[in-house]
Design a protein around this motif. Structure first.
Motif, PDB file in Angstrom:
ATOM      1  N   UNK A 134      34.819  26.467  -8.845  1.00  0.00           N
ATOM      2  CA  UNK A 134      35.487  25.699  -9.892  1.00  0.00           C
ATOM      3  C   UNK A 134      36.547  26.496 -10.658  1.00  0.00           C
ATOM      4  N   UNK A 135      37.300  27.321  -9.942  1.00  0.00           N
ATOM      5  CA  UNK A 135      38.321  28.140 -10.601  1.00  0.00           C
ATOM      6  C   UNK A 135      39.676  27.451 -10.674  1.00  0.00           C
ATOM      7  N   UNK A 136      39.859  26.333  -9.979  1.00  0.00           N
ATOM      8  CA  UNK A 136      41.160  25.693  -9.950  1.00  0.00           C
ATOM      9  C   UNK A 136      42.116  26.416  -9.019  1.00  0.00           C
ATOM     10  N   UNK A 137      43.291  25.846  -8.817  1.00  0.00           N
ATOM     11  CA  UNK A 137      44.268  26.436  -7.905  1.00  0.00           C
ATOM     12  C   UNK A 137      44.727  27.798  -8.414  1.00  0.00           C
ATOM     13  N   UNK A 138      44.710  28.772  -7.529  1.00  0.00           N
ATOM     14  CA  UNK A 138      45.168  30.120  -7.864  1.00  0.00           C
ATOM     15  C   UNK A 138      46.486  30.365  -7.147  1.00  0.00           C
ATOM     16  N   UNK A 139      47.553  30.606  -7.911  1.00  0.00           N
ATOM     17  CA  UNK A 139      48.885  30.719  -7.332  1.00  0.00           C
ATOM     18  C   UNK A 139      49.253  32.153  -6.963  1.00  0.00           C
ATOM     19  N   UNK A 140      48.827  33.127  -7.751  1.00  0.00           N
ATOM     20  CA  UNK A 140      49.114  34.522  -7.426  1.00  0.00           C
ATOM     21  C   UNK A 140      48.357  34.911  -6.163  1.00  0.00           C
ATOM     22  N   UNK A 141      48.972  35.726  -5.327  1.00  0.00           N
ATOM     23  CA  UNK A 141      48.311  36.159  -4.097  1.00  0.00           C
ATOM     24  C   UNK A 141      47.067  36.990  -4.418  1.00  0.00           C
ATOM     25  N   UNK A 142      47.174  37.879  -5.388  1.00  0.00           N
ATOM     26  CA  UNK A 142      46.027  38.710  -5.767  1.00  0.00           C
ATOM     27  C   UNK A 142      44.964  37.859  -6.466  1.00  0.00           C
ATOM     28  N   UNK A 143      43.773  37.852  -5.926  1.00  0.00           N
ATOM     29  CA  UNK A 143      42.690  37.042  -6.496  1.00  0.00           C
ATOM     30  C   UNK A 143      42.203  37.644  -7.804  1.00  0.00           C
ATOM     31  N   UNK A 144      42.177  36.840  -8.851  1.00  0.00           N
ATOM     32  CA  UNK A 144      41.624  37.269 -10.137  1.00  0.00           C
ATOM     33  C   UNK A 144      40.547  36.283 -10.568  1.00  0.00           C
ATOM     34  N   UNK A 145      40.967  35.082 -10.975  1.00  0.00           N
ATOM     35  CA  UNK A 145      39.998  34.115 -11.480  1.00  0.00           C
ATOM     36  C   UNK A 145      39.050  33.621 -10.386  1.00  0.00           C
ATOM     37  N   UNK A 146      39.522  33.538  -9.141  1.00  0.00           N
ATOM     38  CA  UNK A 146      38.610  33.109  -8.088  1.00  0.00           C
ATOM     39  C   UNK A 146      37.564  34.180  -7.799  1.00  0.00           C
ATOM     40  N   UNK A 147      37.932  35.449  -7.971  1.00  0.00           N
ATOM     41  CA  UNK A 147      36.969  36.527  -7.738  1.00  0.00           C
ATOM     42  C   UNK A 147      35.852  36.495  -8.778  1.00  0.00           C
TER      43      UNK A 147
END
Length: 338
Positions: A134-147
């Protein structure tokens, strides 16, 4: 990347509000009574899997292994997984090798679960149980919120399997907000200290080993700094010989047993003359040249918080070194491997 880092406290709150959904998947796992757990992942998700390995071995006291997808995709092996829980972790849910491992595992008797940020993805459809981060779309290539959302989802799942209520995670939204707010100046000082370094090692013990691995990846992919990650114990088994006064060391220090176990390592690093930056709730007690404190928490959820200043540090170093952290050279958001 900056905006997505700042979204994390709200994402944690939303994920905690969906705990009952995760608990239903945990009930299926508890009823299954696995004899062994196998974790399949790549990239940042592999570091989340390392965190889950510690959680499962410590909290559930079950043996855990990290899958090698090429065993299935390259060598065609189909081991008997009767009685095994297979958890496949992928932010996109689209990696062909993880899909193949999950499908083969289900065919060979495993209870399969996916942990992904993409409901309805191929991996989500292939697994019997699905946990959505439930992190929503992540636009930056480097994973932050999804991690970090993956870490929290894994904690809530494993804690629920043992019959827990998620109480140690309840305060994470506020603690994360405090970590981002109060650590800003210390992170900026670290950026200035390490903006020109060419030799960097990350290290941690216990749960924080996962953060050390993720820190090295974030620095490599955003600022092109070839950082190396080692467990504190492994560092003493040889690599410490390569550390000297030209080496910067990021030490992930919780206030729990892992942080205490790292003190011997930091003493050896200090004797080699290296510059140490201690990050975490146990940073104040660490032998270090610079410290980035993080609010205290139960050690089993500390990696959710201690990676936040690491993300900010990677962002700052990338910008100072002339990189584009949103779109690093040669990388794509979804990496398809076999």
């Amino acid at each position: 990347m900056r905006a997505e880092i700042d979204q994390q406290p709200d994402i944690f709150a939303d994920l905690l509000a969906s705990r009952e959904e995760i608990a239903r998947a945990a009930a299926r796992i508890a009823a299954y009574r696995p004899r062994f757990v196998l974790l399949a992942a790549r990239g940042s998700s592999d570091h989340a899997a390392l965190y889950a390995k510690y959680l499962i071995e410590v909290l559930l006291q079950l043996p855990v292994g990290l899958a090698s997808p090429s065993v299935t995709t390259v060598y065609g092996a189909r081991p008997d997984l009767t009685g095994v829980l297979l958890i496949s972790i992928s932010q996109s849910g689209g990696s062909p090798d993880l899909l193949a491992v999950t499908e083969a595992g289900r065919e060979r008797g495993a209870l399969t679960a996916s942990v992904t940020n993409t409901p309805g993805s191929p991996l989500d459809e292939a697994a019997e149980l699905g946990v959505h981060v439930r992190a929503g779309t992540e636009h930056a290539v480097a994973a932050t919120k999804t991690y970090t959302a993956t870490l929290l989802a894994l904690y809530l799942l494993i804690d629920a399997v043992r019959g827990g209520t998620g109480q140690h995670a309840a305060g994470l939204p506020d603690l994360a907000a405090a970590a981002l707010r109060d650590g800003r100046a210390a992170v900026e000082e670290a950026v200035q200290r390490y903006r020109s370094t060419e030799h960097l090692v990350t290290t941690g013990r216990g749960y924080s080993s996962a953060t050390a691995a993720e820190a090295a990846l974030k620095l490599a992919e955003t600022s092109y700094l070839p950082a190396r990650a080692y467990s504190g114990a492994d560092l003493l088994h040889g690599p410490v010989a390569a550390i000297d006064a030209d080496t910067a060391v990021l030490a992930l220090c919780s206030s729990g047993a892992g942080g205490a176990a790292l003190r011997e390592v930091l003493q050896a690093i200090h004797e080699r003359g290296a510059e140490v930056c201690a990050i975490g709730s146990g940073a104040a007690a660490a032998r270090a040249s610079h410290r980035i404190p993080v609010p205290d928490s139960a050690e089993e959820v500390a990696p959710v918080l201690e990676v936040l200043p690491v993300q900010r540090l990677a962002l700052g170093l990338a910008l100072h070194r002339g990189g584009d952290p949103d779109s690093p050279r040669g990388l794509r958001k979804i990496t398809r491997t076999r």
